[in-house]
Design a protein around this motif. Structure first.
Motif, short mmCIF file in Angstrom:
data_model
loop_
_atom_site.label_atom_id
_atom_site.label_comp_id
_atom_site.label_asym_id
_atom_site.label_seq_id
_atom_site.Cartn_x
_atom_site.Cartn_y
_atom_site.Cartn_z
N ILE A 1 29.97 51.80 -1.32
CA ILE A 1 30.81 51.13 -0.27
C ILE A 1 31.26 52.37 0.98
O ILE A 1 31.32 52.03 2.11
N THR B 1 30.49 52.11 4.82
CA THR B 1 31.34 51.91 5.81
C THR B 1 31.78 53.39 6.82
O THR B 1 31.75 53.24 7.92
N ALA C 1 31.98 44.65 5.51
CA ALA C 1 32.44 45.98 5.24
C ALA C 1 33.58 46.48 5.21
O ALA C 1 34.38 47.16 4.41
#
Length: 427
Positions: A369, A373, A402
């Motif tokens: 993640i 991002t 996101a």
């Protein structure tokens, strides 16, 4: 044309608190009992019409039709007769008991998209009828020095949706009632803060529109979604997940027990079954777990006009997934990307290979993640394509997904802020 009575001011309206437990007298002024409740009938978008009273006479509860009422006054109800029909009261579909169902109970402030409590109810009359026209949702505490709450503003009844908990009455309402003014995310917030009984009524109303129901379920937080799906039948779960985006459906199925997961998957139609099954192979905290499988990709020799025409017909796809147009080579590998804004500003006859940005920023399905991002923030991306080892598009990550994934859990679970509706005519 509506036949609703015109709402009166707080001064001229009669408050329910001025009637409850006060004397009910006959035409000669003799007390027959005390008022226990006021019955109204729901009328869709019109103000609920008073149809009867519930009077406590000794240990008996008596039904008194409004036709037998001569006057409703503060601290006193006068009847036209000295004789009461002692038939037992039985609620009919569409009827609401103001004291039992509304006063002191929570209802939805549609204007503010929040749950509030009714602390008093306002009744207004014209020459022939009484109707509920207002509510007071401002609580007066025992330490208040005021002797009356009549100075509090009466809010229009039409700004609220009562959660009465009486299934026959819920089912006779117009689909969604006033809830149709709210967005799916707002109703999801209401469901998350509602108790079990309130949730049940909200879900009953939302169920009238299967597509909107799926939108609401997509907006629920993980814990609420898991709880609600566990309480539903396998067929109901499959029905909802069929209408959800494949990535949201996959997230929901992940939290089901393994045996039930297989049962639900077996009921999903193609191509939803294939999409969900593919997404279940990725960890939820990776690019593969975040991506959706809806995106817009055309051969690089297609024109800008071809892409715009395809966008116009892609009415079932997630709008956020249509903000970027991807171009592909003959073998299906990703070649370029162009935003819909740039496309609209470009000669529609030019082919994508001439105007799309070559070598677009992308992610691998195993990227975490933070990588996703950071990349989207660094390059100001609204979507990020996820590619396999051969350069084919597996799916895309939209900026809203996101952002949601990047937010800390304690921030996601904060108390939601209320925002006034922008619906024209809202009070």
């Amino acid at each position: 044309m509506s036949n609703s009575p015109v709402p009166t001011t707080t001064k001229s309206a009669l408050r329910l608190s001025q009637l409850l437990r006060h004397a009910v007298v006959d035409s000669q002024g003799k007390q027959l009992g005390k008022l226990a409740d006021v019955i109204v009938r729901l009328r869709g978008d019109d103000y609920p019409l008073v149809t009867a009273l519930v009077v406590k006479v000794g240990s008996e509860t008596i039904y008194v039709p409004i036709a037998d009422v001569a006057a409703l006054e503060p601290n006193r109800v006068e009847l036209t007769t000295a004789r009461l029909n002692v038939r037992a009261f039985q609620r009919r579909p569409g009827e609401v008991l103001l004291n039992a169902d509304v006063l002191g109970h929570r209802l939805i402030d549609v204007h503010m998209a929040s749950l509030v409590r009714a602390h008093d109810i306002y009744l207004s009359s014209d020459t022939a009828t009484w109707a509920v026209t207002g509510l007071n949702v401002h609580q007066t505490h025992w330490w208040s020095t005021r002797k009356t709450i009549s100075t509090d503003p009466a809010r229009d009844w039409k700004s609220f949706e009562a959660l009465i908990g009486h299934e026959p009455s819920v089912l006779v309402r117009a689909p969604f009632g006033k809830l149709r003014r709210l967005k799916a995310a707002q109703i999801a917030d209401l469901i998350e803060t509602a108790d079990a009984k309130e949730q049940s009524e909200l879900l009953t109303q939302v169920h009238n529109d299967p597509e909107f129901e799926a939108d609401v379920f997509e907006e629920l937080d993980e814990d609420s979604l898991t709880h609600l799906l566990k309480s539903r039948s396998t067929a109901d779960v499959a029905s909802v997940l069929t209408r959800m985006r494949a990535d949201d459906a996959a997230d929901a199925i992940t939290d089901l027990p393994q045996a039930r997961r297989r049962e639900v998957l077996a009921l999903l139609p193609e191509p939803q079954h294939t999409k969900v099954l593919a997404l279940l192979g990725y960890h939820t905290a990776t690019a593969g777990g975040l991506m959706g499988v809806e995106y817009l990709a055309l051969a690089e020799h297609a024109t800008i006009q071809d892409a715009l025409d395809l966008i116009r017909t892609s009415t079932t796809q997630q709008p956020e997934a249509l903000t970027t147009i991807y171009s592909t080579a003959d073998d299906g590998t990703l070649r370029g990307a162009i935003s819909i804004i740039r496309a609209l500003q470009t000669d529609p006859h030019r082919p994508l290979r001439e105007v799309a940005d070559p070598d677009p920023v992308h992610a691998a399905p195993q990227d975490d993640i933070i990588d996703v991002t950071t990349r989207m923030a660094d390059f100001n991306l609204l979507t990020l394509p996820v590619l396999d080892e051969s350069g084919h598009i597996l799916g895309i990550i939209t900026v809203d997904d996101a952002l949601e994934a990047a937010l800390p859990q304690d921030w996601q679970r904060r108390e939601p802020q209320t925002h006034a509706s922008l619906t024209p005519g809202a009070v």
